[in-house]
Design a protein around this motif. Structure first.
Motif, short mmCIF file in Angstrom:
data_model
loop_
_atom_site.label_atom_id
_atom_site.label_comp_id
_atom_site.label_asym_id
_atom_site.label_seq_id
_atom_site.Cartn_x
_atom_site.Cartn_y
_atom_site.Cartn_z
N GLN A 128 -55.10 -5.88 5.50
CA GLN A 128 -54.49 -4.60 5.85
C GLN A 128 -53.56 -4.76 7.05
O GLN A 128 -53.67 -5.73 7.79
CB GLN A 128 -55.58 -3.57 6.19
N ALA A 129 -52.68 -3.81 7.23
CA ALA A 129 -51.75 -3.85 8.37
C ALA A 129 -52.52 -3.83 9.69
O ALA A 129 -53.64 -3.30 9.77
CB ALA A 129 -50.81 -2.65 8.30
N ALA A 130 -51.92 -4.40 10.70
CA ALA A 130 -52.53 -4.40 12.03
C ALA A 130 -52.70 -2.97 12.53
O ALA A 130 -51.90 -2.09 12.22
CB ALA A 130 -51.66 -5.20 12.99
N ARG A 131 -53.76 -2.77 13.30
CA ARG A 131 -53.98 -1.47 13.93
C ARG A 131 -53.81 -1.66 15.43
O ARG A 131 -54.24 -2.66 15.99
CB ARG A 131 -55.39 -0.95 13.62
N TYR A 132 -53.17 -0.68 16.07
CA TYR A 132 -52.83 -0.79 17.48
C TYR A 132 -53.45 0.33 18.29
O TYR A 132 -53.54 1.47 17.83
CB TYR A 132 -51.30 -0.71 17.66
N GLY A 133 -53.84 0.00 19.52
CA GLY A 133 -54.29 0.97 20.49
C GLY A 133 -53.57 0.70 21.80
O GLY A 133 -53.30 -0.45 22.15
N PHE A 134 -53.25 1.76 22.53
CA PHE A 134 -52.53 1.63 23.79
C PHE A 134 -53.31 2.37 24.86
O PHE A 134 -53.75 3.50 24.64
CB PHE A 134 -51.13 2.24 23.66
N THR A 135 -53.44 1.75 26.03
CA THR A 135 -54.14 2.40 27.11
C THR A 135 -53.54 1.96 28.45
O THR A 135 -53.07 0.84 28.59
CB THR A 135 -55.65 2.12 27.06
N VAL A 136 -53.57 2.88 29.39
CA VAL A 136 -53.12 2.61 30.76
C VAL A 136 -54.09 3.33 31.68
O VAL A 136 -54.31 4.53 31.54
CB VAL A 136 -51.68 3.12 30.99
N THR A 137 -54.68 2.61 32.62
CA THR A 137 -55.69 3.21 33.50
C THR A 137 -55.05 4.02 34.61
O THR A 137 -53.87 3.89 34.92
CB THR A 137 -56.59 2.12 34.14
N LYS A 138 -55.87 4.84 35.26
CA LYS A 138 -55.39 5.68 36.35
C LYS A 138 -54.98 4.87 37.57
O LYS A 138 -54.28 5.38 38.44
CB LYS A 138 -56.46 6.70 36.74
N LYS A 139 -55.40 3.61 37.65
CA LYS A 139 -55.00 2.75 38.76
C LYS A 139 -53.48 2.53 38.77
O LYS A 139 -52.90 2.26 39.80
CB LYS A 139 -55.67 1.37 38.65
N VAL A 140 -52.86 2.63 37.59
CA VAL A 140 -51.43 2.38 37.45
C VAL A 140 -50.61 3.49 38.11
O VAL A 140 -49.56 3.23 38.69
CB VAL A 140 -51.05 2.21 35.96
N GLY A 141 -51.07 4.72 38.02
CA GLY A 141 -50.33 5.82 38.64
C GLY A 141 -50.72 7.15 38.05
O GLY A 141 -51.70 7.26 37.32
N ASN A 142 -49.91 8.16 38.36
CA ASN A 142 -50.21 9.49 37.85
C ASN A 142 -49.86 9.58 36.36
O ASN A 142 -49.41 8.61 35.76
CB ASN A 142 -49.49 10.57 38.67
N SER A 143 -50.04 10.74 35.76
CA SER A 143 -49.87 10.88 34.32
C SER A 143 -48.44 10.58 33.86
O SER A 143 -48.23 10.03 32.79
CB SER A 143 -50.28 12.27 33.86
N VAL A 144 -47.46 10.91 34.69
CA VAL A 144 -46.07 10.65 34.34
C VAL A 144 -45.84 9.14 34.21
O VAL A 144 -45.25 8.65 33.24
CB VAL A 144 -45.11 11.27 35.37
N VAL A 145 -46.33 8.39 35.18
CA VAL A 145 -46.17 6.93 35.18
C VAL A 145 -46.95 6.31 34.03
O VAL A 145 -46.44 5.43 33.33
CB VAL A 145 -46.64 6.35 36.54
N ARG A 146 -48.18 6.77 33.80
CA ARG A 146 -48.99 6.21 32.71
C ARG A 146 -48.35 6.48 31.36
O ARG A 146 -48.32 5.59 30.50
CB ARG A 146 -50.40 6.80 32.75
N ASN A 147 -47.83 7.68 31.15
CA ASN A 147 -47.19 8.00 29.87
C ASN A 147 -45.93 7.18 29.67
O ASN A 147 -45.64 6.74 28.56
CB ASN A 147 -46.90 9.49 29.78
N ARG A 148 -45.17 6.96 30.74
CA ARG A 148 -43.96 6.13 30.63
C ARG A 148 -44.34 4.70 30.24
O ARG A 148 -43.71 4.09 29.40
CB ARG A 148 -43.19 6.14 31.94
N ALA A 149 -45.39 4.18 30.87
CA ALA A 149 -45.85 2.82 30.55
C ALA A 149 -46.28 2.74 29.08
O ALA A 149 -45.94 1.79 28.38
CB ALA A 149 -47.00 2.43 31.47
N ARG A 150 -47.02 3.74 28.62
CA ARG A 150 -47.48 3.76 27.23
C ARG A 150 -46.30 3.83 26.26
O ARG A 150 -46.28 3.14 25.24
CB ARG A 150 -48.40 4.96 27.01
N ARG A 151 -45.30 4.64 26.56
CA ARG A 151 -44.11 4.73 25.70
C ARG A 151 -43.38 3.40 25.63
O ARG A 151 -42.94 2.97 24.56
CB ARG A 151 -43.15 5.81 26.21
#
Length: 125
Positions: free
Chosen positions: A49-72
């Motif tokens: 089957q096709a690969a399955r992906y998960g993305f995560t960024v911890t709160k240590k990285v920054g606030n929600s804006v920074v974490r969402n940018r990193a995830r994108r």
């Protein structure tokens, strides 16, 4: 892969890891490959089957804006490289680091390629 508004979407429902238990299984049993821009965890499933992906960024990285940018940015890296080499039979968790947002995008692409090699993930033949 599904099309949404003219764009290729990697993480549709069939190719996403969503539940905490899935992330924990990959972390516990999979191979870990840290590189400067991200950490990749990969677990072979043993199917075609096709690969399955998960993305995560911890709160240590920054606030929600920074974490969402990193995830994108991480999702875009995976989307672009999944076009080049389709992966099968593997669950992949991509973890953002504090350097993910500040890293040049081409360097981030290189980091992902290097992490796949370090984790021993094979591309589809």
């Amino acid at each position: 892969m599904s099309l949404q508004k003219g764009r290729l979407k990697v993480a549709d429902k069939s190719t996403r890891l969503k539940k905490r238990a899935e992330f924990l299984r990959v972390a516990a049993k999979g191979r870990k490959a840290p590189v400067p821009g991200l950490v990749l965890q990969a677990l072979e499933r043993g199917d075609t089957q096709a690969a399955r992906y998960g993305f995560t960024v911890t709160k240590k990285v920054g606030n929600s804006v920074v974490r969402n940018r990193a995830r994108r940015r991480l999702r875009e890296v995976v989307r672009l490289l999944d076009r080049e080499q389709a992966l099968t039979g593997v669950d992949i968790v991509v973890i953002g680091r504090s350097g993910t947002c500040g890293r040049r995008f081409d360097a981030l692409l290189g980091d992902y390629r290097k992490a796949l090699r370090k984790a021993g993930v094979k591309e589809e033949s």
